[in-house]
Design an enzyme around this catalytic site. Structure first.
Site, PDB file in Angstrom:
ATOM      1  N   ALA A  72       0.338  -1.572   0.362  1.00  0.00           N
ATOM      2  CA  ALA A  72      -0.175  -0.085   0.068  1.00  0.00           C
ATOM      3  C   ALA A  72       0.606   1.270   0.340  1.00  0.00           C
ATOM      4  O   ALA A  72       2.066   1.206   0.108  1.00  0.00           O
ATOM      5  CB  ALA A  72      -1.159   0.169   1.122  1.00  0.00           C
ATOM      6  N   LYS A  73       0.300   2.282  -0.357  1.00  0.00           N
ATOM      7  CA  LYS A  73       1.167   3.470  -0.456  1.00  0.00           C
ATOM      8  C   LYS A  73      -0.432   4.917  -0.296  1.00  0.00           C
ATOM      9  O   LYS A  73      -1.051   4.495  -0.181  1.00  0.00           O
ATOM     10  CB  LYS A  73       1.415   3.969  -1.393  1.00  0.00           C
TER      11      LYS A  73
END
Length: 435
Positions: A72-73
């Site tokens: 994720a980011k």
């Protein structure tokens, strides 16, 4: 939270807060056992597409490292440079807006470009994470350690002595400054560094301590205040005739329009998305060996995970300099004229993700009998890995035992490396095959 996609993966969460002067988004590319992790990138220019690409890199990074997280980011795009009070208000708002995804444990934030451990702690606290604190301190150092290990492996592969080798570092920040320091301790000679404000070049070598002091005082303008060096643009620095180029700054630093000017024999991405696909293919055609970003800079996720397990810094350094370096050698050994290091690494990461998902995700009752068959056929190493995992979740183990557990998990994919290296009978570059 003003917008959310509800499809499986990737999932995109977005909010717009004009009164605080920011737009925020989280991209969860994948989840493993209901968990994903990645840093929060904050700048006036960060875009959702960039964050999505970075989230995909995180998926591959966790897969390559055998860590039980999805990728994720997050991104925070600012309309103006905030004051300290405004910055804290933005972080608190970000945590509240994404309380559902952060507080549930689906997304575990970390520091990235433009954020620090204090920012991450503020986000987690505002999202309702009890006892929230950031474990990000030191992530830049661990990331630099794997980038430096990649430099060492490639220098041996192409026949360059690291002691005395000239080094240019694009991006004199958390990772770049630490990588320059570590390479200097190994005998290399950093001769050029860059920031967003430009670059400085000194053929006899730069005084890194002086540069760090200037960085503390002037920020990215430190390169403009280094009087003993030759000022130049970032593009000019990328074209210097140096032995090693470490890319630890902005995304797409090496692109199709400037790749022909890059002359370094060893090029290592210390940051994510440092080299575009077009530029990477061009460098490979010129005989360069390029480790993908999710391999060369995975030290942050490795080091912080191992640190969270209770491993000492000394043990983490030992794992990186020995076991991680050995994996890099396996990758080079498995590459051929028709299969790049990236292709090999992506194949291994994908296989690891499938294996880990099978280990942690619920299985139907009819599939339980397969475990008995798997244990019967399993290698001693795989069995040891599973036993370590069981005992580690039940009680606190001795530091030496936790180190053995970390090593066992890290090498859960050893048979895949050996098999791929064995299959690579047509090598394009002579090199000693790892034992």
């Amino acid at each position: 939270m003003s917008d959310q996609t509800t499809t499986d993966f990737p999932r995109i969460y977005r909010t717009v807060q004009p009164e605080l002067g920011y737009e925020g988004f989280i991209v969860v590319d994948s989840a493993l056992n209901g968990r994903a992790a990645g840093g929060i990138r904050m700048s006036p220019h960060v875009a959702q597409d960039e964050v999505a690409a970075l989230a995909r890199v995180m998926t591959l990074k966790f897969g390559f490292a055998n860590l039980y997280y999805g990728g994720a980011k997050a991104g925070i795009r600012l309309t103006a440079t905030p004051t300290p009070a405004q910055r804290r208000a933005v972080m608190q708002s970000f945590g509240r807006e994404f309380r559902e995804v952060i507080g549930s444990g689906l997304y575990r934030p970390g520091e990235d470009i433009g954020t620090d451990p204090g920012d991450v702690g503020c986000v987690m606290e505002s999202a309702g994470c009890r006892g929230a604190k950031s474990d990000g301190a030191g992530s830049g150092r661990y990331t630099a350690m794997t980038a430096v290990a990649a430099v060492e492996v490639l220098c041996r592969e192409v026949g360059i002595a690291l002691r005395g080798a000239t080094v240019a570092v694009e991006g004199f920040g958390k990772v770049g400054a630490e990588a320059a320091r570590q390479l200097a301790r190994l005998g290399a000679r950093p001769v050029a560094v860059s920031t967003l404000e430009g670059a400085v070049f000194r053929p006899r070598g730069l005084d890194l301590e002086r540069l760090r002091d200037l960085k503390d005082r002037h920020g990215d303008a430190c390169v403009l205040h280094y009087r003993d060096g030759e000022p130049m643009s970032i593009e000019q620095m990328l074209g210097l005739d140096v032995d090693v180029l470490v890319l630890a700054g902005k995304p797409h630093a090496v692109r199709g329009d400037n790749v022909d000017h890059v002359r370094a024999a060893v090029i290592v991405p210390g940051g994510n998305l440092s080299i575009t696909g077009e530029a990477e293919e061009a460098l490979i055609r010129r005989g360069r060996i390029i480790f993908p970003d999710f391999v060369a800079n995975c030290g942050g996720v490795l080091g912080l995970t191992w640190h969270g397990m209770g491993l000492s810094d000394e043990r983490i350094v030992r794992l990186v300099t020995t076991d991680f370096a050995r994996k890099l050698e396996y990758l080079v050994a498995a590459s051929t004229r028709t299969r790049s290091v990236r292709e090999v690494a992506e194949t291994i990461a994908a296989r690891n993700i499938l294996r880990m998902r099978g280990e942690v995700d619920p299985r139907p009752a009819r599939a339980r009998g397969r475990w008995a068959e798997r244990w019967r056929r399993a290698s001693p190493h795989w069995i040891a890995t599973q036993l370590f995992r069981i005992f580690a979740t039940k009680r606190r183990l001795m530091p030496s035992t936790m180190a053995a557990y970390a090593k066992a998990v890290f090498w859960a994919d050893r048979p895949v490396y050996r098999h791929m290296a064995y299959d690579s009978s047509s090598r394009s570059r002579p090199s000693a095959r790892p034992s």
